[in-house]
Structures are given as structure tokens and as C-alpha cells.
Motif scaffolding. Structure first.
Motif, PDB file in Angstrom:
ATOM      1  N   GLY A  26      -2.549  17.010 -15.573  1.00 44.67           N
ATOM      2  CA  GLY A  26      -1.274  17.002 -16.291  1.00 44.67           C
ATOM      3  C   GLY A  26      -0.152  17.547 -15.420  1.00 44.67           C
ATOM      4  N   GLY A  27       1.069  17.452 -15.940  1.00 45.59           N
ATOM      5  CA  GLY A  27       2.224  18.000 -15.220  1.00 45.59           C
ATOM      6  C   GLY A  27       2.043  19.482 -14.953  1.00 45.59           C
ATOM      7  N   HIS A  29       4.503  22.613 -13.737  1.00 41.67           N
ATOM      8  CA  HIS A  29       5.860  22.981 -13.337  1.00 41.67           C
ATOM      9  C   HIS A  29       5.863  23.624 -11.955  1.00 41.67           C
ATOM     10  CE1 HIS A  29       9.944  24.067 -13.373  1.00 41.67           C
ATOM     11  NE2 HIS A  29       9.778  25.345 -13.663  1.00 41.67           N
ATOM     12  N   ARG A  52      10.652  18.060 -13.764  1.00 49.74           N
ATOM     13  CA  ARG A  52      11.505  19.238 -13.956  1.00 49.74           C
ATOM     14  C   ARG A  52      11.376  20.263 -12.828  1.00 49.74           C
ATOM     15  NH1 ARG A  52       9.526  23.898 -17.605  1.00 49.74           N
ATOM     16  NH2 ARG A  52       7.276  23.650 -17.649  1.00 49.74           N
ATOM     17  N   ASN A  79       5.625  13.171 -14.818  1.00 50.44           N
ATOM     18  CA  ASN A  79       5.660  13.982 -16.034  1.00 50.44           C
ATOM     19  C   ASN A  79       7.110  14.287 -16.426  1.00 50.44           C
ATOM     20  OD1 ASN A  79       6.074  16.956 -17.040  1.00 50.44           O
ATOM     21  ND2 ASN A  79       4.063  16.377 -17.799  1.00 50.44           N
ATOM     22  N   LYS A 131       1.953  13.877 -24.610  1.00 48.10           N
ATOM     23  CA  LYS A 131       1.019  15.002 -24.766  1.00 48.10           C
ATOM     24  C   LYS A 131       1.570  15.968 -25.804  1.00 48.10           C
ATOM     25  CE  LYS A 131       0.757  17.888 -21.335  1.00 48.10           C
ATOM     26  NZ  LYS A 131       0.553  18.305 -19.944  1.00 48.10           N
ATOM     27  N   GLU A 156      -5.078  25.520 -23.975  1.00 44.86           N
ATOM     28  CA  GLU A 156      -4.334  24.940 -22.854  1.00 44.86           C
ATOM     29  C   GLU A 156      -3.572  25.996 -22.050  1.00 44.86           C
ATOM     30  OE1 GLU A 156      -0.629  22.951 -23.733  1.00 44.86           O
ATOM     31  OE2 GLU A 156      -0.929  21.533 -22.104  1.00 44.86           O
ATOM     32  N   GLY A 157      -3.691  25.943 -20.737  1.00 43.58           N
ATOM     33  CA  GLY A 157      -2.841  26.755 -19.877  1.00 43.58           C
ATOM     34  C   GLY A 157      -1.417  26.235 -20.003  1.00 43.58           C
ATOM     35  N   GLY A 187      -8.707  23.912 -21.993  1.00 50.14           N
ATOM     36  CA  GLY A 187      -9.978  24.627 -21.831  1.00 50.14           C
ATOM     37  C   GLY A 187     -11.041  23.847 -21.087  1.00 50.14           C
ATOM     38  N   GLY A 208      -5.527  21.147 -16.104  1.00 50.30           N
ATOM     39  CA  GLY A 208      -4.523  21.826 -15.286  1.00 50.30           C
ATOM     40  C   GLY A 208      -5.123  23.042 -14.609  1.00 50.30           C
ATOM     41  N   SER A 209      -5.543  24.023 -15.419  1.00 51.53           N
ATOM     42  CA  SER A 209      -5.974  25.322 -14.890  1.00 51.53           C
ATOM     43  C   SER A 209      -7.059  25.205 -13.819  1.00 51.53           C
ATOM     44  CB  SER A 209      -6.496  26.203 -16.036  1.00 51.53           C
ATOM     45  OG  SER A 209      -5.466  26.432 -16.963  1.00 51.53           O
TER      46      SER A 209
END
Ligand SMILES: Cc1cc2nc3c(=O)[nH]c(=O)nc-3n(C[C@H](O)[C@H](O)[C@H](O)COP(=O)(O)O)c2cc1C
Length: 336
Positions: A26-27, A29, A52, A79, A131, A156-157, A187, A208-209
Motif C-alpha cells: 500500500g501507499g 507516506h 502526497r 496512491n 482502501k 493496520e499500521g 496485521g 505495509g509494516s
């Protein structure tokens, strides 16, 4: 197929996105740029350059061009954050225009409802995955015409919203209410969770994490070493008291935010620069002072056991998923 050969999972998302494995990064930042995105794409997954993170449309365009070079013609995504803050979304159409102009066709959006972006993305021949953190929002996004849903749980992180449900509870409900392809996230850090998500009926996972320790992530080694040390208790939720729940790495800054919340702070302003992303970027990502800023992170990071290239993480996840899928197949007895 012998037991050592990797499995291939074919789903509506692998077909729609033209990818080998049902794994989306996922995106991220500030961190979701061409380096990590191209590494995940080249390893058979999908990644999203995070608009972003860029100060200007030109800087964004330059990174998309770099990503195109690094992926040598494979599709990659962008994203987009849709904000509730007045004025923030003025730039969205510019980001979409730049991405389409650079040949990007796959978009992940997050934040508020995607009503203003479905039409321009579709007009440009693009595909939109929205999402969101609750089944209600997923149903709304489907009604607005998105092509796929990413549904994340409270693990989710980052920003799982006000939702209090875990990813697998959300997903099980969504599967009977949403007909477009469904991607599950929050997770997920081990391949056996990927197999479980697919067995449940999901079309892919968004992560992500677990990828925060990838060599290509443009954050200081000290942060990656800290993440490798974490177990499943290495994250905590902050800012729930002001309706902006944020799942982050446990450190001194996160504890200080928690102390201020307990002492009655009730607006973003009262946390000063503790919660600003500029602080995280300068002190944690660049200087490696891992206690000094807020880092989006969830318990999936506990599965990260080494700083290695994203391709190795992808390969490990797919090996683990294949082993779990084989075990599942063996325990099934079908009457037909
Ligand atoms: C460091 C970090 C930054 C993130 N930034 C964004 C972002 O800018 N936009 C977004 O849509 N999601 C963002 N996310 C969420 C991820 O795209 C993804 O949905 C999430 O990490 C999945 O849950 P997991 O962390 O449990 O794997 C971020 C996550 C992390 C860990």
C-alpha cells in the motif's frame, strides 16, 4: 508440481492488475517512492508511488519516470490521499493528470469517499482500488463505481480510522456485501495469513509494516534494526481520543502522546510537533533517532526478522503462503 515449487494463486486482482502474486504494497507516506515500489513490482507484486510524499507535481512526475525505467514496462500504481481537510483535495486532479500522462493506470485511494476521482480515473482508462477501514465505507465506494476495494482492519499500521474491528472480521462481512474484487489488509506479515485471506475468498492482501525493513525503503538503518527487534507487541494506537486513531511503533514519542491524551489534550494543536510528519522524516527516517518521532507501524512488523531486499520478503511470503495452502488442501475432503 513438487512440494518445493512455489505456488501460483490466480485471483481477480492478479488478473485485473496483471501481477504474478496477490500481494500489494500500500501507499507509504514519504517512503512509497520508485525504489521500493519498483522492487515489489519486479518481484511480482504491486506497489503504489505515494503522491502526497512529493512537494510538487514535477517531483512526482520525475519519480514516476524513474519507476517506469526501473520496472521496464511492468505496470505500477499511484496512491492518492483523499482528505477531509478543506482545500487539501484541490491538487488531486493534478496528481491524477500527471500519473495518467506518465502511463500509470492503477490507483489506490485512501481517506474520504472517492466520489470526485472515480470519473477522471476511468476517463483516463485507469482502474481504482479504494482502501477503507469499514464495510460500510466499502459498500459506499462500490456504489460510487470503484473497481476494487481494499479493506483494512484496526491492526493496520497508519490510520485505520474509527473502526474497531480486525481485518479478518471486516473481510468476512464484506465478502457477502461487496461484489467487486476485495483486498484484505492490516496485521498481515506472514504468508500463512495470505493463504488464509485467499481461502476466505479475498482476492489479494495489502501490506505495509512487514516491508518497512526492506533494503530499498529510504529510512535510516537504525529504524530498520529497531523494527527487526520488535515482536507482536511493538505497536500501539494513539490519538483515538481525538477521533484520529493512528497505529504506530512503540517509542518515547508515542508514549508522550499517550501521556498528553491522558492529561486531557483534545486537539491536534495540543500535541505540538510531536505528531508532525516533518519531525518523523527529519529525526527518525533521516537521522535514525528512533525514539524521536511517530512512525506508522502495526503488529505485522513483528514478523520482520532481517533487513533484506523486498524481493526476498516477497519470496518468503510466497513460500509461506504455498506451504499453508498445501496444508489446507490436504485437510480438505470433498464429496463431489
Ligand atoms: C510507514 C507507513 C506509512 C503509510 N502511509 C500511508 C499513506 O500515505 N497512504 C495510505 O493509503 N496508506 C498508508 N499506510 C498504510 C499502508 O498502505 C497499508 O494499508 C498498511 O500498512 C497495511 O497494514 P499493515 O501495516 O498491518 O501491513 C502506511 C503504512 C505505514 C506502515
Amino acid at each position: 508440481m513438487t512440494r518445493t515449487e512455489p505456488a501460483r494463486f490466480r485471483t481477480r486482482i492478479t488478473e485485473l492488475f496483471g501481477i504474478e502474486h496477490p500481494i500489494l504494497l500500500g501507499g507509504l507516506h514519504h517512503l512509497g517512492e520508485s525504489g521500493i515500489v519498483s522492487a515489489v513490482v519486479n518481484a511480482g507484486g504491486m506497489g503504489f508511488v505515494t503522491s502526497r510524499s512529493f512537494a510538487t507535481p514535477q517531483a512526482f512526475r520525475t519519480d514516476l519516470q524513474r519507476c517506469r525505467d526501473l520496472t521496464a514496462g511492468k505496470p505500477f500504481g499511484v496512491n492518492l490521499t483523499i482528505s477531509r481537510r478543506p482545500g487539501f483535495n484541490r491538487d488531486l486532479s493534478a496528481w491524477i493528470e500527471v500519473a495518467l500522462d506518465e502511463g500509470v493506470r492503477l490507483f489506490e485511494s485512501a481517506g474520504s469517499a472517492p466520489d470526485e476521482i472515480v470519473e477522471p480515473i476511468h476517463r483516463g482508462g485507469g482502474v481504482l482500488l479504494h482502501k477503507c477501514p469499514s464495510v460500510r465505507h466499502a459498500v459506499t465506494a462500490q456504489r460510487l463505481g470503484v473497481d476494487a476495494i481494499g479493506l483494512v482492519g484496526m491492526e493496520e499500521g497508519g490510520h485505520p480510522g474509527a473502526n474497531q474491528l480486525p481485518s479478518f472480521v471486516n473481510a468476512a462481512y464484506a465478502l457477502s456485501r461487496v461484489t467487486v474484487p476485495l483486498v484484505v489488509g492490516g496485521g498481515i506479515g506472514h504468508g500463512r495469513q495470505i493463504a488464509a485471506a485467499l481461502a476466505m475468498g479475498a482476492d489479494a492482501v495489502v501490506m505495509g509494516s512487514r516491508f518497512m525493513v526492506a533494503s530499498e525503503i529510504i529510512a535510516h538503518e537504525a529504524l530498520k534494526r529497531r523494527i527487526v527487534e520488535l515482536d507482536e507487541h511493538g505497536s500501539m494506537a494513539i490519538l483515538g481520543t481525538i477521533g484520529d486513531t493512528w497505529r504506530v511503533m512503540v517509542n518515547e514519542t508515542a508514549r508522550e502522546v499517550q501521556r498528553l491524551e491522558a492529561a486531557g489534550a483534545r486537539s491536534h494543536r495540543e500535541f505540538g510537533d510531536l505528531i508532525l510528519s516533518t519531525r518523523t522524516i527529519e529525526r527518525v527516517y533521516e537521522a535514525g533517532q528512533v525514539e524521536e518521532g511517530i512512525v506508522s507501524l502495526g503488529p505485522a512488523a513483528g514478523f520482520a526478522d532481517a533487513i533484506v531486499p523486498a524481493a526476498d520478503i516477497m519470496a518468503q511470503l510466497m513460500r509461506e503462503a504455498a506451504a499453508a495452502a498445501r496444508g489446507f488442501r490436504q485437510m480438505c475432503e470433498f464429496e463431489d
